[in-house]
Design an enzyme around this catalytic site. Structure first.
Site, PDB file in Angstrom:
ATOM      1  N   LYS A 134      34.267  42.613  26.851  1.00 11.51           N
ATOM      2  CA  LYS A 134      33.126  41.692  26.964  1.00 11.51           C
ATOM      3  C   LYS A 134      31.817  42.440  26.674  1.00 11.51           C
ATOM      4  O   LYS A 134      30.940  41.929  25.964  1.00 11.51           O
ATOM      5  CB  LYS A 134      33.087  41.051  28.350  1.00 11.51           C
ATOM      6  CG  LYS A 134      34.307  40.209  28.686  1.00 11.51           C
ATOM      7  CD  LYS A 134      34.420  38.968  27.808  1.00 11.51           C
ATOM      8  CE  LYS A 134      35.645  38.131  28.124  1.00 11.51           C
ATOM      9  NZ  LYS A 134      35.874  37.043  27.155  1.00 11.51           N
ATOM     10  N   GLY A 162      39.200  48.989  42.288  1.00  8.49           N
ATOM     11  CA  GLY A 162      38.272  48.408  41.315  1.00  8.49           C
ATOM     12  C   GLY A 162      37.447  47.252  41.851  1.00  8.49           C
ATOM     13  O   GLY A 162      36.461  46.859  41.226  1.00  8.49           O
ATOM     14  N   SER A 210      31.157  37.626  30.884  1.00 10.76           N
ATOM     15  CA  SER A 210      31.574  37.723  32.292  1.00 10.76           C
ATOM     16  C   SER A 210      30.566  38.519  33.093  1.00 10.76           C
ATOM     17  O   SER A 210      29.917  39.433  32.565  1.00 10.76           O
ATOM     18  CB  SER A 210      32.930  38.435  32.339  1.00 10.76           C
ATOM     19  OG  SER A 210      33.227  38.859  33.645  1.00 10.76           O
ATOM     20  N   TYR A 236      39.507  45.076  29.992  1.00  5.08           N
ATOM     21  CA  TYR A 236      39.150  43.665  29.805  1.00  5.08           C
ATOM     22  C   TYR A 236      37.627  43.508  29.818  1.00  5.08           C
ATOM     23  O   TYR A 236      37.035  42.904  28.918  1.00  5.08           O
ATOM     24  CB  TYR A 236      39.770  42.795  30.917  1.00  5.08           C
ATOM     25  CG  TYR A 236      39.015  41.521  31.137  1.00  5.08           C
ATOM     26  CD1 TYR A 236      39.139  40.462  30.246  1.00  5.08           C
ATOM     27  CD2 TYR A 236      38.128  41.380  32.212  1.00  5.08           C
ATOM     28  CE1 TYR A 236      38.387  39.306  30.415  1.00  5.08           C
ATOM     29  CE2 TYR A 236      37.381  40.234  32.386  1.00  5.08           C
ATOM     30  CZ  TYR A 236      37.517  39.201  31.484  1.00  5.08           C
ATOM     31  OH  TYR A 236      36.767  38.070  31.643  1.00  5.08           O
TER      32      TYR A 236
END
Ligand code: UFG
Length: 339
Positions: free
Chosen positions: A153, A295, A124, A149
């Site tokens: 990655k 965020g 991502s 999350y």
């Protein structure tokens, strides 16, 4: 090639399976179906006219994964299965680390055990972190992401680098997606979020089809042209084609581990996306501007130079195509895939 697609019943997975089959590959799917439905597989079969064997397995079940990969049945794996809701990952970090890391370890171990070492990983743009200059270039080092999350990655990219150093037989693609949206042009498959959509375009689509009253725009005071955030939206069918190109490049050119951006190279604001969707569905969509979402970054987009040059791949579909295809899918399937 004979390809195993993890998460192949999901949004990006289902489109990737269609692209693989249309490019002449043989495909099987493994999916836990916690966030997807078996009817997605039937729709893929309807689009392609091909049977798609699908296995209902949690990848953390190492014995089950090993069984799937036994007997030399696959030449490569495209790994998309993961939990992916940024906000939920802040509430339940352990579930995210356990699922996303655990499933990847189990899969990589089973692959090595059965001598399958061609691997395409679903990464991502979030790995570039909040401080990287825009546009994000493929040679930037992943630093840290702002959510658990995203951290999964970053961590998996690091694990894959180590795996490639330890065993030079591995061929690994890191595909850093920007904002995949849209649906297959047939209207038979598309994004089907469970519950309230977290992402912009699925939310707009549900407003357009009457499932939600209005869109909340998270912040109208960003330092961008119209004050709303800008993202690099990319049609999911272009993302799917990027997987096929990456897989074929791994086989043809045999890089050990290589990162590519799957983005278009241009930013689109939230307000521009609403206007494009209004053109697609033919009516005005109600929205209000509310507080910023914690965020969120103001604006980022890809520099896809390396993907364009090395994979011979580029995004071809416009924002209007993305909205028209999303609307075709959403209006034909107002409540998503059938049970
Ligand atoms: N937005 C709204 N209203 C909504 C939903 C989103 O205004 O109801 C705005 C967001 O504030 C953001 C833009 O629309 O400015 C895009 O938001 P998305 O949630 O669709 O996408 P993000 O860019 O936040 O998230 C994406 C991927 C994540 C990835 C993240 C960072 O979905 O997987 O980029 O790279 F982690």
């Amino acid at each position: 090639m004979r390809v195993l697609v993890t998460g192949g019943a999901g949004y990006i997975g289902s489109h990737t399976v269609v692209s693989l089959l249309e490019s002449g590959h043989e495909v099987e799917v493994v999916d836990s179906f916690v966030n997807s439905k078996p009817s997605a597989i039937r729709r893929i079969e309807e689009i392609t006219g091909r049977a798609v064997p699908a296995h209902s397995v949690d990848l953390r079940d190492r014995a089950a994964v090993s069984g799937l990969l036994a007997d030399g049945r696959f030449d490569g794996v495209i790994h998309l299965a993961a939990l992916k809701a940024v906000g939920e990952s802040m509430q339940e970090p352990l579930a995210y680390y356990d699922n996303n890391l655990g499933s990847t370890y189990s899969l990589l171990q089973a692959m090595a055990e059965h001598d399958v070492r061609t691997f395409v990983f679903s990464s991502s743009a979030t790995v570039y972190g909040a401080k990287a200059p825009v546009p994000y270039r493929e040679d930037f080092e992943p630093l840290e992401s702002s959510s658990p999350y995203g951290q999964t990655k970053v961590m998996i990219e690091r694990v894959l680098e180590d795996v490639a150093v330890a065993d030079p037989e591995w061929r690994i693609a890191l595909l850093r997606y920007f904002n995949p949206v849209g649906a297959h042009e047939s209207g038979l498959i598309g994004e089907d979020p469970q519950g309230v959509p977290n992402n912009l375009v699925p939310f707009i689509a549900q407003v357009a089809v009457g499932r939600r009253e209005k869109l909340s725009i998270y912040g109208g005071d960003y330092p961008t042209e119209d004050g709303t955030c800008e993202r690099d939206y990319i049609h999911v069918s272009d993302v799917a084609a990027g997987h096929v190109a990456a897989l074929e490049h791994l086989v043809a050119s045999a890089p050990q581990v290589r990162a590519w951006n799957l983005g278009s190279g241009t930013g689109t604001s939230v307000l521009q996306m609403i206007k494009a969707f209004e053109r697609a569905c033919g009516r005005e969509l109600p929205y209000e501007i509310v507080d910023r979402r914690p965020g969120d970054l103001a604006a980022f987009w890809a520099d896809p130079t390396r993907a364009n040059a090395e994979l011979g791949w580029a995004a071809t579909r416009t924002v209007d195509d993305m909205c028209a295809d999303t609307w075709r899918w959403q209006s034909a399937n107002p409540t998503g895939f059938p049970d």
